[in-house]
Design a protein around this motif. Structure first.
Motif, short mmCIF file in Angstrom:
data_model
loop_
_atom_site.label_atom_id
_atom_site.label_comp_id
_atom_site.label_asym_id
_atom_site.label_seq_id
_atom_site.Cartn_x
_atom_site.Cartn_y
_atom_site.Cartn_z
N ALA A 168 0.87 -1.17 0.00
CA ALA A 168 0.00 0.00 0.00
C ALA A 168 0.91 1.22 0.00
N VAL A 169 0.92 1.94 -1.12
CA VAL A 169 1.74 3.14 -1.24
C VAL A 169 0.84 4.25 -1.78
N ILE A 203 6.06 -0.95 4.05
CA ILE A 203 5.37 -2.09 4.65
C ILE A 203 4.89 -3.01 3.54
N PHE A 204 4.69 -4.28 3.88
CA PHE A 204 4.08 -5.21 2.94
C PHE A 204 3.37 -6.30 3.73
N ARG A 261 -9.02 -7.03 3.50
CA ARG A 261 -9.20 -6.10 4.62
C ARG A 261 -7.86 -5.42 4.84
N LEU A 262 -7.88 -4.28 5.49
CA LEU A 262 -6.62 -3.61 5.81
C LEU A 262 -6.14 -4.10 7.16
N GLY A 263 -4.85 -4.43 7.23
CA GLY A 263 -4.26 -4.88 8.47
C GLY A 263 -3.93 -3.71 9.39
N GLY A 267 -2.08 -0.98 7.75
CA GLY A 267 -2.71 -0.36 6.59
C GLY A 267 -2.47 -1.09 5.29
N VAL A 268 -1.78 -2.22 5.34
CA VAL A 268 -1.52 -3.00 4.14
C VAL A 268 -2.72 -3.93 3.88
N PRO A 269 -3.09 -4.14 2.60
CA PRO A 269 -4.21 -5.05 2.32
C PRO A 269 -3.83 -6.51 2.55
N LEU A 270 -4.77 -7.27 3.12
CA LEU A 270 -4.60 -8.70 3.39
C LEU A 270 -5.80 -9.43 2.81
#
Length: 161
Positions: free
Chosen positions: A25-26, A67-68, A101-103, A106-109
């Protein structure tokens, strides 16, 4: 016996791996790619690695990301793996129509996965035609206890039950 790239691929294809989707997420733009070159590295500190082809959109996104996320796919998520195996640019607040969903970071999972890990980029290592991204694991959770999606000899596979 000399080894060329084709033989190397066939030999390494005998090593069964799990299948994951790595997400970033960037600037509110989300990106994901299928990866089976993912491994735990260290328990102190908690580190994992992801290997990514330097020619892929994924590499450019991981270069920009701090982040990832790693979503470990279940046996029933073959189609999701196929979606993210195709190269595509990032999209604003979307992951190619796949539910997520966002973790905590804020990264998508990806919804329905076996496990999720969220990482802060710890180090990037040049490795030939790939980049190894070391991530410090900062959050994680387990999903439903289902069989994993595996990759073996160039195709998807499942555990024998």
């Amino acid at each position: 016996m000399p080894i060329d790239t084709d033989l190397f691929r066939r030999l390494m294809g005998n090593f069964a791996t799990g299948v994951t989707v790595v997400t970033t997420a960037v600037d509110d733009r989300y990106h994901g790619f299928t990866a089976n070159a993912v491994s735990s590295v260290s328990l102190e500190p908690l580190l994992l690695l992801v290997c990514v082809d330097k020619r892929a959109h994924a590499c450019r996104e991981l270069e920009r990301a701090q982040i990832f996320g790693v979503s470990v796919l279940a046996a029933g998520q073959t189609e999701i793996s196929n979606v993210f195996a195709k190269s595509a640019p990032p999209a604003e607040r979307s992951l190619r129509g796949v539910p997520f969903r966002l973790g905590e970071t804020g990264v998508p999972l990806l919804t329905g996965s076996l496990a999720w890990l969220e990482c802060r980029v710890h180090e990037r290592i040049d490795a030939g035609d790939h980049t190894i991204v070391l991530g410090k694991v900062v959050a994680g959770a387990a999903g439903a206890p289902e069989p994993p999606l595996l990759y073996f000899r160039g195709r998807y596979s499942r555990l024998a039950e």
